[in-house]
Motif scaffolding. Structure first.
Motif, mmCIF file in Angstrom:
data_model
loop_
_atom_site.group_PDB
_atom_site.id
_atom_site.type_symbol
_atom_site.label_atom_id
_atom_site.label_comp_id
_atom_site.label_asym_id
_atom_site.label_seq_id
_atom_site.Cartn_x
_atom_site.Cartn_y
_atom_site.Cartn_z
ATOM 1 N N ASP A 1 -15.030 13.919 -4.261
ATOM 2 C CA ASP A 1 -16.096 13.119 -4.875
ATOM 3 C C ASP A 1 -16.409 11.863 -4.076
ATOM 4 N N ALA A 2 -15.855 11.731 -2.886
ATOM 5 C CA ALA A 2 -16.077 10.535 -2.073
ATOM 6 C C ALA A 2 -17.563 10.336 -1.833
ATOM 7 N N GLY A 3 -18.002 9.127 -2.085
ATOM 8 C CA GLY A 3 -19.383 8.774 -1.818
ATOM 9 C C GLY A 3 -20.341 9.044 -2.951
ATOM 10 N N HIS A 4 -19.884 9.700 -4.006
ATOM 11 C CA HIS A 4 -20.775 9.912 -5.142
ATOM 12 C C HIS A 4 -20.914 8.600 -5.899
ATOM 13 N N ARG A 5 -22.117 8.261 -6.234
ATOM 14 C CA ARG A 5 -22.389 6.993 -6.917
ATOM 15 C C ARG A 5 -21.656 6.925 -8.247
ATOM 16 N N ARG A 6 -21.090 5.783 -8.493
ATOM 17 C CA ARG A 6 -20.455 5.559 -9.784
ATOM 18 C C ARG A 6 -21.538 5.483 -10.845
ATOM 19 N N ASP A 7 -21.179 5.789 -12.098
ATOM 20 C CA ASP A 7 -22.153 5.830 -13.188
ATOM 21 C C ASP A 7 -22.885 4.514 -13.373
ATOM 22 N N ASP A 8 -22.222 3.396 -13.086
ATOM 23 C CA ASP A 8 -22.858 2.100 -13.329
ATOM 24 C C ASP A 8 -23.566 1.549 -12.099
ATOM 25 N N ALA B 1 -17.399 12.526 4.652
ATOM 26 C CA ALA B 1 -18.579 12.997 3.912
ATOM 27 C C ALA B 1 -19.814 12.194 4.320
ATOM 28 N N GLU B 2 -20.932 12.876 4.437
ATOM 29 C CA GLU B 2 -22.179 12.238 4.872
ATOM 30 C C GLU B 2 -22.578 11.084 3.948
ATOM 31 N N SER B 3 -22.360 11.218 2.650
ATOM 32 C CA SER B 3 -22.716 10.142 1.719
ATOM 33 C C SER B 3 -21.861 8.896 1.956
ATOM 34 N N VAL B 4 -20.599 9.085 2.315
ATOM 35 C CA VAL B 4 -19.731 7.951 2.655
ATOM 36 C C VAL B 4 -20.197 7.315 3.953
ATOM 37 N N ASP C 1 -23.235 5.137 3.335
ATOM 38 C CA ASP C 1 -22.847 3.844 2.755
ATOM 39 C C ASP C 1 -22.217 2.940 3.807
ATOM 40 N N ALA C 2 -21.328 3.507 4.633
ATOM 41 C CA ALA C 2 -20.639 2.713 5.660
ATOM 42 C C ALA C 2 -21.627 2.137 6.671
ATOM 43 N N VAL C 3 -22.609 2.929 7.077
ATOM 44 C CA VAL C 3 -23.602 2.472 8.053
ATOM 45 C C VAL C 3 -24.459 1.360 7.452
ATOM 46 N N LEU C 4 -24.856 1.500 6.189
ATOM 47 C CA LEU C 4 -25.622 0.443 5.531
ATOM 48 C C LEU C 4 -24.787 -0.831 5.424
ATOM 49 N N ILE C 5 -23.529 -0.698 5.052
ATOM 50 C CA ILE C 5 -22.635 -1.851 4.940
ATOM 51 C C ILE C 5 -22.459 -2.523 6.298
ATOM 52 N N LEU C 6 -22.248 -1.739 7.347
ATOM 53 C CA LEU C 6 -22.124 -2.307 8.689
ATOM 54 C C LEU C 6 -23.388 -3.089 9.053
ATOM 55 N N SER C 7 -24.555 -2.534 8.770
ATOM 56 C CA SER C 7 -25.818 -3.220 9.062
ATOM 57 C C SER C 7 -25.908 -4.551 8.341
ATOM 58 N N GLU C 8 -25.553 -4.564 7.070
ATOM 59 C CA GLU C 8 -25.606 -5.800 6.283
ATOM 60 C C GLU C 8 -24.630 -6.837 6.827
ATOM 61 N N LEU C 9 -23.415 -6.399 7.164
ATOM 62 C CA LEU C 9 -22.417 -7.339 7.686
ATOM 63 C C LEU C 9 -22.854 -7.919 9.025
ATOM 64 N N LEU C 10 -23.376 -7.076 9.911
ATOM 65 C CA LEU C 10 -23.831 -7.570 11.209
ATOM 66 C C LEU C 10 -25.016 -8.515 11.052
ATOM 67 N N VAL D 1 -14.622 -4.789 4.294
ATOM 68 C CA VAL D 1 -15.119 -3.991 3.173
ATOM 69 C C VAL D 1 -14.351 -2.675 3.133
ATOM 70 N N ILE D 2 -13.817 -2.349 1.981
ATOM 71 C CA ILE D 2 -13.256 -1.020 1.772
ATOM 72 C C ILE D 2 -14.400 -0.177 1.219
ATOM 73 N N VAL D 3 -14.935 0.668 2.084
ATOM 74 C CA VAL D 3 -16.104 1.460 1.711
ATOM 75 C C VAL D 3 -15.719 2.486 0.658
ATOM 76 N N HIS D 4 -14.643 3.178 0.912
ATOM 77 C CA HIS D 4 -14.145 4.148 -0.065
ATOM 78 C C HIS D 4 -12.644 4.253 0.117
ATOM 79 N N SER D 5 -11.935 4.361 -0.985
ATOM 80 C CA SER D 5 -10.475 4.352 -0.909
ATOM 81 C C SER D 5 -9.885 5.702 -0.516
ATOM 82 N N ASP D 6 -10.687 6.786 -0.550
ATOM 83 C CA ASP D 6 -10.176 8.076 -0.090
ATOM 84 C C ASP D 6 -11.344 8.949 0.359
#
Length: 182
Positions: A150-157, A41-44, A47-56, A140-145
């Protein structure tokens, strides 16, 4: 009737990235292309690309390059994979550094220090793994499935986990600034 052909994301994608900003864009692009081809999913992917950028960025700022290279001369390793259960994991490995990766509490005016807080807010889990050669891997586990609808949809909090600390400025009050606009 449309025929949809699912492609598998390579079970393991790994690349050497120059220790510095030069290779970050190439790594992000390669990750995006491979995950897209795999039907993530594009939203996942975002998130993964942003996480990769931060880690690098953190690896280049706080860690040494792999091997015996001097800072700026060597590489760090970026890797990502979707396992058979659909869990997307991103890893960056560097040559270690003087500090351990840990979320910070930067001031409102600080120019950095928010990367691991962003990762914590976006990801399902993350951690640090050391090896005997002194290499440090932040995973980092970006998403577990990624196959979940619903993968990549922001959690309520999500918004409450990424809130900057409040700052009070004496003598500055906006509580009634917009009262006469009604």
């Amino acid at each position: 009737m449309a025929l949809v052909v699912a492609q598998e994301v390579p079970t393991s994608s790994s690349m050497a990235v120059p220790h510095g900003p030069a290779g970050v864009g190439e790594a992000r692009h390669r990750m995006r292309v491979q995950l897209r081809r795999g039907g993530v999913a594009e939203s996942v992917i975002d998130d993964a690309v942003l996480i990769l950028s931060e880690l690098l960025s953190n690896a280049c700022k706080h860690g040494r390059p792999l091997g015996d290279a001097l800072a700026g001369d060597g590489d760090v390793r970026a890797a990502w994979r979707v396992d058979p259960g659909g869990r997307l994991t991103v890893e960056v490995t560097d040559g270690g550094g003087p500090t351990r990766p840990a979320p910070a509490t930067p001031s409102v005016t600080a120019h950095g220090g928010r990367g691991l807080n962003i990762i914590t807010a976006l990801a399902d889990d993350w951690g640090v793994r050391d090896d005997a050669r002194g290499e440090v891997t932040v995973w980092v586990i970006v998403h577990s499935d990624v196959h979940d609808p619903d993968a990549g949809h922001r959690r309520d909090d999500f918004a409450t986990r990424v809130v900057a600390p409040s700052v009070a400025i004496p003598g500055l009050d906006f509580s009634d600034a917009f009262d006469d606009l009604a």
